[in-house]
Design an enzyme around this catalytic site. Sequence first.
Site, PDB file in Angstrom:
ATOM      1  N   MET B   1       0.915  -1.314   0.173  1.00 14.37           N
ATOM      2  CA  MET B   1      -0.084  -0.074  -0.008  1.00 14.37           C
ATOM      3  C   MET B   1       0.852   1.140  -0.087  1.00 14.37           C
ATOM      4  O   MET B   1       0.730   1.922   0.801  1.00 14.37           O
ATOM      5  CB  MET B   1      -1.011  -0.104   1.227  1.00 14.37           C
ATOM      6  N   PRO B   2       1.688   1.267  -1.103  1.00 19.20           N
ATOM      7  CA  PRO B   2       2.639   2.562  -1.021  1.00 19.20           C
ATOM      8  C   PRO B   2       1.821   3.743  -1.252  1.00 19.20           C
ATOM      9  O   PRO B   2       1.001   3.856  -1.975  1.00 19.20           O
ATOM     10  CB  PRO B   2       3.638   2.169  -2.023  1.00 19.20           C
TER      11      PRO B   2
END
Lengths: 72, 72, 72, 72, 72, 72
Positions: B1-2
């Site tokens: 989940m950058p």
Amino acid sequence: MPFVKILVTREGVTREQKRQLIKGVTDVITNVLNKDPHLTHIAIEEVDTDNWGYAGEQTSILREQGLTADKK
Amino acid sequence: MPFVKILVTREGVTREQKRQLIKGVTDVITNVLNKDPHLTHIAIEEVDTDNWGYAGEQTSILREQGLTADKK
Amino acid sequence: MPFVKILVTREGVTREQKRQLIKGVTDVITNVLNKDPHLTHIAIEEVDTDNWGYAGEQTSILREQGLTADKK
Amino acid sequence: MPFVKILVTREGVTREQKRQLIKGVTDVITNVLNKDPHLTHIAIEEVDTDNWGYAGEQTSILREQGLTADKK
Amino acid sequence: MPFVKILVTREGVTREQKRQLIKGVTDVITNVLNKDPHLTHIAIEEVDTDNWGYAGEQTSILREQGLTADKK
Amino acid sequence: MPFVKILVTREGVTREQKRQLIKGVTDVITNVLNKDPHLTHIAIEEVDTDNWGYAGEQTSILREQGLTADKK
């Protein structure tokens, strides 16, 4: 290799004031940490008073109510 | 989940360049970390040259003095 | 004078992966914008899965439920 | 002494919606953490759809393709 | 209502240096902008040298190669 | 496609409180802006009290002096 982000409300900060912020903050950081100024970057982000909240209220509304952030 | 934030000076970055930044950085991150691109968000923040400081000076003034950030 | 902040969940990103992120993202930015790499800084922030929320839920809980962020 | 930064795409967020965001997020934070609202600041950053990337593509292009971020 | 984020590499910054950074930067900002210090918050983020990139390389590797960020 | 960063002092925030922050803030944002929660990410950053400055002083020192940030 410091990086500094300064967020302020967009209320007429002048080019000269920005210059003083950049100069002053860079001096503090490079002096306290003994860092090369060429590795120090600063970005100033001006935030509309509609977009800044304090104590749960928009700053634009607080300003209309007479509340300032000025030094006493 | 950058999540990625890219800060650049506001000096005529085109829509196509922004597209290439978004595509290229997403590719790097999803390839290196093996992440789902649908969980990768990127925001580009363009900063006025009056608001970016380098080595204690405003970038707008450095530009007037002929200093660029171009690749040598 | 770009600055990039990459936020990822703290889930075993290796030193080598960080190196690849730094190298890859710097390449994209300096190539697309024709910027001097010596003016490009990147900071990676690793966020505990308890501290990252997605769709209203903690990532640590999503992981316990079997949801990954892996590329399909 | 919480500080909150909210990044949204610049797609017609109204002054009243910003007020509700500030009020609602401050309430959540001060209630969950039992914090004094006078120590809680919030800044909303609106990001042009050309400058927001999702899944490797510009949001402005995704919008042209009919993809919205609306709640289903 | 300024908020300042200072990112530095995690290389032994002492508690006293942090105090001086906080005091010095607050003084600059409140003096230049005439702001009430009680509305000025500062957060220092220390970044591991593995997580900071400069010119496409990890700072930890640059340090091993003898490159410092010290003032000349 | 909102992204939210919440900065709080590291003073014993529990996993359950973080869960409530994530749930509560996501609800506010998706309700006010009518956004898909699957496009909403939140990251909580806990800042050591030595690293948070308020009114020019370290929070750790303010705490030693008896000043809290608790709701009155």
